[in-house]
Structures are given as C-alpha cells and as structure tokens.
Design a protein around this motif. Structure first.
Motif, mmCIF file in Angstrom:
data_model
loop_
_atom_site.group_PDB
_atom_site.id
_atom_site.type_symbol
_atom_site.label_atom_id
_atom_site.label_comp_id
_atom_site.label_asym_id
_atom_site.label_seq_id
_atom_site.Cartn_x
_atom_site.Cartn_y
_atom_site.Cartn_z
ATOM 1 N N VAL A 47 46.961 24.020 -12.148
ATOM 2 C CA VAL A 47 48.186 24.702 -11.703
ATOM 3 C C VAL A 47 47.920 26.180 -11.432
ATOM 4 C CG1 VAL A 47 50.520 25.339 -12.401
ATOM 5 C CG2 VAL A 47 49.665 23.053 -12.892
ATOM 6 N N PHE A 50 46.553 27.297 -7.699
ATOM 7 C CA PHE A 50 47.355 27.346 -6.476
ATOM 8 C C PHE A 50 47.442 28.761 -5.896
ATOM 9 C CE2 PHE A 50 49.815 23.508 -8.232
ATOM 10 C CZ PHE A 50 48.911 22.643 -7.659
ATOM 11 N N PHE A 98 51.600 25.697 2.126
ATOM 12 C CA PHE A 98 51.470 24.536 1.249
ATOM 13 C C PHE A 98 51.210 25.001 -0.191
ATOM 14 C CE2 PHE A 98 49.386 20.933 -0.684
ATOM 15 C CZ PHE A 98 49.914 19.817 -0.074
ATOM 16 N N LEU A 102 53.480 25.375 -3.785
ATOM 17 C CA LEU A 102 53.012 24.774 -5.038
ATOM 18 C C LEU A 102 52.909 25.831 -6.136
ATOM 19 C CD1 LEU A 102 50.281 22.275 -3.791
ATOM 20 C CD2 LEU A 102 52.510 21.742 -4.749
ATOM 21 N N TRP A 105 56.392 26.469 -7.333
ATOM 22 C CA TRP A 105 56.855 25.402 -8.243
ATOM 23 C C TRP A 105 56.236 25.587 -9.633
ATOM 24 C CZ3 TRP A 105 56.050 20.385 -4.807
ATOM 25 C CH2 TRP A 105 56.998 20.394 -3.777
ATOM 26 N N VAL B 22 54.392 16.060 4.506
ATOM 27 C CA VAL B 22 53.901 17.298 3.890
ATOM 28 C C VAL B 22 54.544 17.492 2.514
ATOM 29 C CG1 VAL B 22 53.925 19.817 4.057
ATOM 30 C CG2 VAL B 22 53.333 18.449 6.051
ATOM 31 N N ILE B 23 55.856 17.268 2.436
ATOM 32 C CA ILE B 23 56.556 17.451 1.163
ATOM 33 C C ILE B 23 56.066 16.437 0.129
ATOM 34 C CG2 ILE B 23 58.812 17.340 0.037
ATOM 35 C CD1 ILE B 23 60.015 18.410 2.667
ATOM 36 N N GLY B 25 53.153 15.033 0.117
ATOM 37 C CA GLY B 25 51.800 15.475 -0.244
ATOM 38 C C GLY B 25 51.816 16.602 -1.255
ATOM 39 N N MET B 26 52.754 17.536 -1.116
ATOM 40 C CA MET B 26 52.850 18.632 -2.067
ATOM 41 C C MET B 26 53.232 18.130 -3.459
ATOM 42 S SD MET B 26 54.726 21.334 0.437
ATOM 43 C CE MET B 26 55.062 22.551 -0.779
ATOM 44 N N VAL B 27 54.160 17.184 -3.498
ATOM 45 C CA VAL B 27 54.554 16.627 -4.801
ATOM 46 C C VAL B 27 53.369 15.914 -5.452
ATOM 47 C CG1 VAL B 27 56.056 14.937 -5.924
ATOM 48 C CG2 VAL B 27 56.988 16.425 -4.153
ATOM 49 N N VAL B 29 50.110 16.457 -4.926
ATOM 50 C CA VAL B 29 49.109 17.441 -5.360
ATOM 51 C C VAL B 29 49.579 18.147 -6.633
ATOM 52 C CG1 VAL B 29 47.990 19.618 -4.747
ATOM 53 C CG2 VAL B 29 48.155 17.799 -3.061
ATOM 54 N N PHE B 30 50.868 18.428 -6.719
ATOM 55 C CA PHE B 30 51.403 19.104 -7.910
ATOM 56 C C PHE B 30 51.241 18.226 -9.151
ATOM 57 C CE2 PHE B 30 54.798 20.733 -10.688
ATOM 58 C CZ PHE B 30 54.499 22.088 -10.653
#
Lengths: 223, 53
Positions: A47, A50, A98, A102, A105, B22-23, B25-27, B29-30
């Motif tokens: 995390v 990012f 992107f 992240l 978040w 994309v969204i 994919g972001m979730v 990756v997170f």
C-alpha cells in the motif's frame, strides 16, 4: 523536543530570516529524516508503494512532456517517434491517475490525516485537483478530433461556472500554455511539498495496533 | 479501435466498459496490495518514527 540524536549546538538568533529559516529546517527536517535509510516496520506493505509509483509516473509525464513541448503537434502526430513519445506521455498519465487514486484510497482508509498530518492530506487533495485540471487541459491540447470534441462539450459547463471568460477551453493557445507551463509547475511544486510534509511527520502509524506502532511492543519477526 | 465504446447501465449509473474495467482493475490491485506479502520485509527499528510533533 526532537529525536535527532545529534542536535546541533544552539545558535544565537541574529534576526535574519535566512538564519531563522536555516534553524527551522535543521530542527524540523534534518537529513536523516529527509533521506532515511530505515523505515518503521509498518511501512513494509505494498500500500505504501502506490505514492512512489505515482511519483515515478509523474517523472515520465514531465520528461515526455518536455520532449513534446520542444517538437510540437506537427511532430507528435506525424512522425513515428513523435507518436511514440506522445503515447508514452498519454500512458504515463493513465498510470499516474491509476496509482494516485490507489494512493488516495490507501491513505483514506488508514486515516492519514491523524497526528498532525491534516496539512499533508490537504496538500494532497490540492495536488489531485491540480492534476485533474492538468489532465483536462492536456486532453484539449492534443490537436485532434478528440481534443475538439472534449473542448466543445466542456465549454458550456465551464461557462456555466462563470470561469469561461478567463478559462476558454476553445482557445488552444491558452489551454496549451496553461498545460505545459503553469500547471506542471504547480503540480510538481506541490508534490515536492507533499513529500517534504511526509518526511517531516513520518508515515502515519497503523490504526489497529497502537502499541506495536508506537514502538512499545516489538512486532513478531517477519510481521 | 475507433469504434464507440460499449456502455453498461446499473440503475442511474451509466459507464463505458473500458472505464469500468479500469475501476475494477484498481479495486483488484488495491486488494492484492493489502494481501500480498511485501518482499524483503524485516523488522525495523520502531524508534525511527519518533519524530517531533
């Protein structure tokens, strides 16, 4: 109260702002905080990567943008190397947003504004908004049908805010100038400030393990 | 590549498939960033975070 270990000897105040600024920086931002060789154990998580990836993408954006600015639209649309550099600029921006989101978040869910870090959070918000405007002006500086389409559709919205008189999305010169000069300076300056603020306060401690995070109880090996 | 994107609709939400991917994919990756072990992770001096406040 600092934890520097080697505080410099007190220096008499001479009344100059340069001396005061130097003493402030030496006290608040010593080199071992600015360029640390070790980090708290809780930083060992993806995390925390990012933000660094976002900065890396920003470096690629600025670097490719400098090349594009030198050669201009007649080059980035026509020559193969120009289209290649243009694509690097475009995809680096996609990666930037992107990973910026992240990063946002991650910092939101760990409440990174805690322990005196509210200004760091606020500067991050301003950087995000400035980056959005930079991306928008970039899209309408492409000199293609996409740019015209976006500008035509955006003008009514901008005019509705009352900003259209001094922010004319149909004016390529204005949008391009703002995109390649004003906004990059703002974004990169604020990113540098944001990183300095992080180094000033350190990375925020985890919410769920205050005792471990505060260093009162050593974590298990490999944790 | 030049064809218009396909759109999907969930109630009042309308979004193109590329933006939705994309969204998602972001979730993904997170979540991976939260779960994946960090390589070379060692226990580091916790005093390193003892900064002026």
């Amino acid at each position: 109260m600092t934890a520097l270990g080697s505080d410099p000897a007190p220096e008499p105040a001479d009344g100059s702002w340069t001396g005061a600024a130097r003493r402030l920086l030496e006290r608040r931002l010593p080199l071992n905080h600015l360029l640390p060789s070790r980090q708290p154990f809780f930083v060992g998580s993806w995390v925390y990567v990012f933000g660094v990836v976002a900065i890396t993408a920003l470096i690629w954006v600025v670097g490719s943008g400098v090349v594009l600015a030198f050669f201009g639209p007649g080059w980035w649309h026509v020559s193969s190397i120009g289209r290649f550099v243009n694509s690097i600029h475009f995809w680096a921006v996609q990666l930037l947003f992107f990973f910026v989101v992240l990063h946002l978040w991650g910092q939101y869910f760990m409440a990174s504004w805690r322990d005196g870090r509210a200004k760091t959070w606020l500067v991050g918000v301003v950087v995000f908004v400035a980056a959005l405007v930079t991306g928008f002006t970039g899209y309408i500086s492409q000199q293609n049908l996409d740019a015209q389409w976006i500008a035509i559709n955006a003008k009514d919205g901008i005019n509705a805010t009352g900003a259209g008189a001094f922010f004319n999305v149909l004016d390529f010169g204005q949008m391009y100038g703002i995109h390649v000069m004003l906004l990059p300076i703002i974004v990169t300056t604020l990113v540098v400030l944001h990183v300095l603020q992080v180094r000033l306060r350190g990375v925020v401690r985890p919410i769920e393990e205050p005792a471990v995070a505060a260093g009162r109880k050593p974590p298990e090996a490999g944790a | 590549m030049d064809a218009p994107a396909t759109y999907v609709q969930f109630a009042f939400i309308v979004i193109s498939v590329p933006n939705l991917l994309v969204i998602v994919g972001m979730v993904v990756v997170f979540i991976l960033a939260l779960l994946a072990p960090f390589p070379g992770h060692r226990v580091i001096d916790p005093d390193d975070d003892d900064r002026p406040r």
